[in-house]
Write a protein that holds these residues in place. Sequence first.
Motif, PDB file in Angstrom:
ATOM      1  N   PRO A  90       0.790  -1.238   0.000  1.00  0.00           N
ATOM      2  CA  PRO A  90       0.000   0.000   0.000  1.00  0.00           C
ATOM      3  C   PRO A  90       0.820   1.285   0.000  1.00  0.00           C
ATOM      4  O   PRO A  90       0.263   2.358  -0.205  1.00  0.00           O
ATOM      5  CB  PRO A  90      -0.821  -0.112   1.287  1.00  0.00           C
ATOM      6  N   ARG A 145       1.411   7.012  -0.009  1.00  0.00           N
ATOM      7  CA  ARG A 145       0.445   6.016  -0.465  1.00  0.00           C
ATOM      8  C   ARG A 145       0.760   5.569  -1.889  1.00  0.00           C
ATOM      9  O   ARG A 145       1.209   6.369  -2.733  1.00  0.00           O
ATOM     10  CB  ARG A 145      -0.983   6.539  -0.371  1.00  0.00           C
ATOM     11  N   TYR A 148      -2.301   0.741  -5.647  1.00  0.00           N
ATOM     12  CA  TYR A 148      -2.520  -0.418  -4.788  1.00  0.00           C
ATOM     13  C   TYR A 148      -3.778  -1.173  -5.204  1.00  0.00           C
ATOM     14  O   TYR A 148      -4.819  -0.566  -5.481  1.00  0.00           O
ATOM     15  CB  TYR A 148      -2.633   0.029  -3.329  1.00  0.00           C
ATOM     16  N   LYS A 163      -7.594   1.835  -0.323  1.00  0.00           N
ATOM     17  CA  LYS A 163      -6.507   1.660   0.626  1.00  0.00           C
ATOM     18  C   LYS A 163      -5.196   2.139  -0.004  1.00  0.00           C
ATOM     19  O   LYS A 163      -5.031   2.045  -1.211  1.00  0.00           O
ATOM     20  CB  LYS A 163      -6.366   0.186   1.035  1.00  0.00           C
ATOM     21  N   ALA A 200      -2.676  -0.036   6.456  1.00  0.00           N
ATOM     22  CA  ALA A 200      -3.477   0.510   5.362  1.00  0.00           C
ATOM     23  C   ALA A 200      -4.886   0.876   5.801  1.00  0.00           C
ATOM     24  O   ALA A 200      -5.600   1.609   5.120  1.00  0.00           O
ATOM     25  CB  ALA A 200      -3.543  -0.496   4.206  1.00  0.00           C
TER      26      ALA A 200
END
Length: 538
Positions: free
Chosen positions: A209, A225, A229, A234, A531
């Motif tokens: 993530p 982030r 992902y 997430k 996450a």
Amino acid sequence: MRHTRPACSAAIAAALLITSACSSVDTKSGDASARPGYLGVADASLPAGGTLKLGTHVDIGGPTGLDPQMADVASTWTLMSPVYETLTTIGPDYSVQPLLAESWDTPSDTTYVFHLREGVTFSNGRTMTADDVVGSLKRLLGSESVWRGQLGPVESVAKQDVRTVKVTLSAPYSPFLAALANIPAAVLPMKEIKDGSLDPVKRMLGTGPFTVVNHRQDVSWAFKRNDRYWQKGKPAVDGLEVAIVPEEAARVAALQNGSESMAILGNVDSRTTLAGASNVNVATQATTDFYYLMLNTRKAASPFADPRVRTAINIAMDRTKIANAAMGGQGKPTAVTPAGLPGACDPASLPSAKAGLDKAKSLLAEAGARNLSFTLSIYSTQPAPVVAQVIQQNLQRIGVKVNIEQMDEASWSGMVYGEAPKPAKFDAALSWFAGYADPAMVMRWWNPEQAGFNVGFMKPDPALNKLIKAAGETPGTERKTAMSEVCAKVDQDAQMIPLVTRPATVAYRTDLLSPSVYASEGYGNVLRLVADARVKSK
């Protein structure tokens, strides 16, 4: 046998991340009491975004770089887990769950066919394929990684199609799926590694993530982030910042003043310090990690070469006192199979627990080891110094004097492990094992020919090695009996003496953060559910 995903496979595959579609738990309230197996459940009603700020005591092992396959300590696994993912993962009850493999078949007790999750990409945008899985496993099996032996007797790894991988073992091995759940078994971007565009020692590239923005060894990490992902929505936070703060008092202060929203603590006194702190929740996470005492039998003229001396030391260990004094009553006495795991041995049933101090004294006398004195080498991170002090007190009762030598973790590690395979120079040392998710896995470290890290201070015992192998291969109801035989033999051998479990203390600011945290953790990874976390104050 077929292992398939339930309807809400994405959440289960991501280490049981909570979603309202997959659970009756009210995730909007973040109520952990409604979710068995959790210390905290992230409040999904909070807006996404913001940065989670974590303080921890130690960075990854510098000499091994950023290559996850060479990672050999739980702190490294934790800090690599936001980036790298594995075929399987561990649930809150130590059960094996799907992750990058959405399901698997076991047509025989030596054959595993993994069906890979669709739509998974590395953070550079390239789709993960069976070639990455096959290449990663073959690379691990051909490496010098300590995790190589944990995969068991793998005979072959083969691609069946772009999303299917077949692994064949030469003999049954019950911990295989659990061994695949740890960071050293992560799926790596093998195309980039093979074409030379990625050196995994210097740069991290995974399916997880987060991606790495910056890393300053022994100072800090900055993650952002991963917008690619595979699990939609997430991670919930934009970034993760990790400060490496060796002094526990500084981590406690950072929590108190709000400069950190979460911290990993070790000193039981920190719980007392934070007990009255406003907006701070201090939670104890049960783990299968445990402290153990190493008695160097390979050092020239070592008194521990005599098994009677080692047995006397083992008998004198008051594990309950260690658990109460060093872990505030949160730890548990353990045998080589970590207390808390299904099928674990009862340490109270072992021969050393049933013998008394008079027996220990008589063994020392028989060995001619009257007035025995030795140095116990430890690292300074809490609660290790307190554990050492209790050991010192334990051994005073049988007339043994212990001098405690305390040092930083890097110096300690170099002295204890750095001379292998040559004989190590220390007398005795204290450390802890990450206990893993299957009791048979930990046993394998008691075979130095397989483990590698302990060849400098531990002599192989062929009888013990045979029992360890059998315990890993024994299925069903007979497995507990096989593990009990290993526990008894380890107790008798006493070159590495299991002591007490090592729970993790996780503290966080309730006004700044709403995290998901397991109540029990098999691989010592407090960031397993990172996450899911929601930041309350941006």
